[in-house]
Design a protein around this motif. Structure first.
Motif, mmCIF file in Angstrom:
data_model
loop_
_atom_site.group_PDB
_atom_site.id
_atom_site.type_symbol
_atom_site.label_atom_id
_atom_site.label_comp_id
_atom_site.label_asym_id
_atom_site.label_seq_id
_atom_site.Cartn_x
_atom_site.Cartn_y
_atom_site.Cartn_z
ATOM 1 N N GLY A 258 52.142 13.214 -13.042
ATOM 2 C CA GLY A 258 51.374 13.785 -12.122
ATOM 3 C C GLY A 258 52.063 13.834 -10.532
ATOM 4 O O GLY A 258 51.131 13.282 -9.742
ATOM 5 N N ALA A 259 52.941 14.702 -10.368
ATOM 6 C CA ALA A 259 53.454 13.857 -8.647
ATOM 7 C C ALA A 259 52.643 14.544 -7.894
ATOM 8 O O ALA A 259 53.463 15.194 -6.931
ATOM 9 C CB ALA A 259 55.017 13.368 -8.308
ATOM 10 N N GLU A 289 55.829 15.221 -15.532
ATOM 11 C CA GLU A 289 54.388 16.627 -14.482
ATOM 12 C C GLU A 289 53.905 17.824 -15.695
ATOM 13 O O GLU A 289 55.174 17.885 -16.637
ATOM 14 C CB GLU A 289 55.469 17.000 -13.879
ATOM 15 N N ILE A 290 53.171 17.995 -15.875
ATOM 16 C CA ILE A 290 53.020 19.284 -17.073
ATOM 17 C C ILE A 290 52.871 20.704 -17.076
ATOM 18 O O ILE A 290 53.258 21.313 -17.423
ATOM 19 C CB ILE A 290 51.353 18.878 -17.786
ATOM 20 N N SER A 291 53.113 21.144 -15.248
ATOM 21 C CA SER A 291 53.172 21.924 -14.709
ATOM 22 C C SER A 291 54.856 22.176 -14.459
ATOM 23 O O SER A 291 55.257 21.565 -13.493
ATOM 24 C CB SER A 291 52.239 21.821 -12.947
ATOM 25 N N PRO A 292 54.732 23.553 -14.871
ATOM 26 C CA PRO A 292 56.118 24.120 -14.477
ATOM 27 C C PRO A 292 56.955 23.807 -13.179
ATOM 28 O O PRO A 292 57.915 23.925 -12.731
ATOM 29 C CB PRO A 292 56.274 25.018 -15.346
ATOM 30 N N GLU A 293 55.708 24.732 -12.641
ATOM 31 C CA GLU A 293 55.694 25.029 -11.369
ATOM 32 C C GLU A 293 55.557 23.432 -10.215
ATOM 33 O O GLU A 293 56.287 23.914 -9.569
ATOM 34 C CB GLU A 293 54.504 25.609 -10.804
ATOM 35 N N LEU A 294 55.356 22.682 -10.731
ATOM 36 C CA LEU A 294 54.537 21.607 -9.375
ATOM 37 C C LEU A 294 56.168 20.990 -9.836
ATOM 38 O O LEU A 294 56.727 20.027 -9.539
ATOM 39 C CB LEU A 294 54.366 20.271 -10.040
ATOM 40 N N ASP A 317 53.914 17.351 -20.958
ATOM 41 C CA ASP A 317 53.092 16.601 -21.112
ATOM 42 C C ASP A 317 53.102 15.239 -21.543
ATOM 43 O O ASP A 317 53.331 15.019 -22.535
ATOM 44 C CB ASP A 317 51.769 17.684 -22.310
ATOM 45 N N VAL A 318 51.801 14.239 -20.929
ATOM 46 C CA VAL A 318 52.473 12.744 -21.505
ATOM 47 C C VAL A 318 52.015 12.439 -22.369
ATOM 48 O O VAL A 318 52.404 11.413 -23.084
ATOM 49 C CB VAL A 318 51.386 11.612 -20.091
ATOM 50 N N PHE A 319 51.424 13.478 -23.080
ATOM 51 C CA PHE A 319 50.492 12.814 -24.235
ATOM 52 C C PHE A 319 51.802 13.600 -25.193
ATOM 53 O O PHE A 319 51.190 13.090 -26.367
ATOM 54 C CB PHE A 319 49.182 13.359 -24.245
#
Length: 570
Positions: A258-259, A289-294, A317-319
């Motif tokens: 999550g950067a 990173e889970i978010s496509p935008e980020l 998602d890291v999971f």
């Protein structure tokens, strides 16, 4: 992540009332849930008044029958009340009740979901026919669901991370410092610095925070103290790498979970390139990173900093991530653990049996809580570590025993006598279990057995929801951050974040390492785990020169002043 909390919840506020009332009428489904691993007897229904409860034993074997009316032993009900209700699950297959289509509500939807404010409210008796779902099941929905039930952990995760209506997907914006960061030596004190930050808020994000609704702008130490904060943390990694590397050419591999805007990535890699050129050729950086935008913003930031050839962005998602290897590496999680969803557990005071909590959402979007014996694998795994620590001599013991007063907890006779008192509660206060954080630690140890974990987050928080390790739930109303007293809030409009008990996670990490021999250091044993305040970590690895750059003219460290409640585990 820093979330200033400067205002208290006012139930009369019409905007907040509208935010805790879901308007969705779409039904996820009405099929009965799968059969539980075992049936269990009807549990007691209790109505809590001012910390005590009236208990009723439900003797009916028909799951759809409403329990007998609750009759108060007092002459007048008081305000601070809570309903606790448990029902047996329904078996699937032949003989299971037919699904019941949503019917028109008989009363107006409630506007405040703090269950302590309602005395006689019961869940929809048809909740046993609600579909049981997870956050993963809801990923493709474009509106919050109705007529469903889910674990508290799944409800919080869906509210924060759903791609279509989650808080981080649609409402949150990360504050970014000006290029080059702030020169803290030019500020008289913390107040003057915060005034400068407020001015930048207004200039850069004014259109997002004006009015009753908009983007939720929050800041992190990585952003506020850029680039010095990242330089101090990566200096700790470099020190550890140089002392443990088999040779000067051993690869330096860093994962970041999550950067955000990519600021830590950019600052850390630029520092290694400019100040440690001997390590630069073998440095590799991977972001999960889970978010496509980020993820898109992080790629742009890497190109902007001219470090993109060293960076790999894994948008997942890291999971769900299935990568990993046995190479030594470092995993960085900054202001990430606090937003990992927790489970909520309550203990039967007489038997000390823990019960998992489910959120039910009816056809009008109203919420309720129901309780059942623990069957969820992720929560069961977390509770198994709690059980082992509860009989240990570690400092975590007091955080893992049932949260019932020790005098009552220690005696079966006292517990039985206590629960027989008029209005006595039959369940403990809530205990929020960091089941996702524990699952993350275990996953990292399995997939990256030779990693070292660097995590920074809040160790304590003010204005939390009632219960052990309760979260802060807040949103921005105009220019004011408002905290509320419940996590049962409209999906996507509120941040929900928890304090991190680093000592507990350290002790659980030690248990996981013992259980996974491949994760032990060569020759046996467990890697040393350091827990310190964030400011002390920066002073230790950043040195006096960097510490001076984070000090205002009055001689006070800005990090001490603003983040005294944050810790680092390494």
């Amino acid at each position: 992540m820093s979330k200033p909390m400067s205002a208290s919840f006012k139930p009369g506020n019409s905007w907040l009332r509208s935010c805790v009332a879901s308007s969705s009428r779409l039904s996820v489904g009405s099929q009965p849930p799968p059969p539980p691993p075992h049936r269990y007897p009807a549990l007691e229904t209790s109505t809590r008044r001012s910390g005590r409860s009236i208990r009723y034993q439900s003797s009916s074997t028909e799951p759809s029958r409403r329990p007998p009316p609750l009759v108060s032993r007092s002459r007048k009900p008081k305000e601070n009340t809570e309903v606790i209700r448990t029902e047996p699950e329904i078996k699937d297959g032949p003989g299971a009740p037919a699904s019941v289509p949503p019917s028109a509500p008989k009363e107006k939807p409630r506007q405040d979901f703090n269950t302590s404010l309602s005395w006689l409210v019961l869940p929809d008796p048809d909740h046993m026919n609600y579909r049981r779902v997870t956050a993963q099941d809801l990923r493709n929905r474009r509106e919050p669901p109705t007529r469903v039930k889910m674990l508290v952990r799944e409800y919080i995760h869906d509210s924060l991370y759903n791609p279509h209506y989650g808080y981080f997907s649609k409402k949150a914006t990360i504050f970014r410092s000006p290029p080059g960061g702030y020169d803290f030596s030019t500020f008289r004190d913390q107040t003057e610095f915060q005034e400068q930050v407020a001015s930048r808020y207004a200039a850069e994000y004014g259109d997002m925070i004006e009015g009753s609704l908009g983007r939720q702008v929050w800041h992190t130490p990585t952003e506020l103290f850029s680039p010095y904060y990242a330089q101090a943390l990566v200096s700790g990694i470099i020190t550890a790498h140089k002392s443990s590397a088999k040779s000067p050419s051993s690869p330096l591999i860093i994962y970041e979970l999550g950067a955000g805007n990519g600021s830590f990535m950019s600052d850390a890699l630029s520092f290694i390139r400019d100040q440690h050129p001997d390590l630069w050729p073998q440095t590799r950086y991977r972001v999960i990173e889970i978010s496509p935008e980020l993820a898109r913003l992080q790629r742009e930031r890497a190109k902007e900093s001219k470090v993109d050839h060293k960076v790999e962005i894994l948008n997942t998602d890291v999971f769900d991530w299935e990568g990993g290897d046995k190479e030594p590496c470092y995993v960085v999680a900054l202001e990430m653990l606090d937003n990992l969803a927790h489970d909520m557990v309550r203990y039967d005071i007489q038997t000390l049996q823990p019960y998992q909590t489910l959120v039910t959402i009816d056809a009008t979007g109203n919420f309720n809580l129901i309780y059942e014996p623990i069957t969820d694998p992720t929560l069961s795994q977390a509770m198994s570590y709690y059980d082992r620590l509860s009989t240990s001599s570690t400092s975590s013991r007091r955080h893992t025993v049932p949260n019932i007063p020790s005098l009552i907890r220690s005696s079966t006779l006292l517990r039985k006598a206590y629960t027989e008192l008029p209005f006595a509660p039959n369940l403990s206060s809530p205990d929020f279990i960091p089941s996702k954080a524990i699952a993350l630690i275990k996953k990292l140890k399995e997939q990256l057995p030779n990693h070292r974990f660097l995590a920074a987050d809040f160790a304590t928080l003010p204005d939390t929801v009632s219960g052990r390790n309760g979260p802060v739930v807040q949103t921005r109303l105009g220019r004011v951050m408002v905290s509320v007293g419940t996590f049962l809030v409209k999906h996507g409009y509120f941040d929900i974040f928890f304090p991190t008990n680093f000592e507990l996670l350290r002790d659980i990490l030690a248990l996981i390492t013992k259980d996974l021999p491949s994760a032990s250091i060569p020759g046996g044993g467990i890697p040393a785990i350091e827990i310190t305040s964030q400011s002390d970590f920066v002073r230790k690895y950043g040195g006096s020169e960097l510490t001076k750059k984070l000090t205002t003219r009055n001689g006070v460290s800005i990090m001490d002043a603003m983040y005294g409640n944050a810790k680092v585990m390494f």
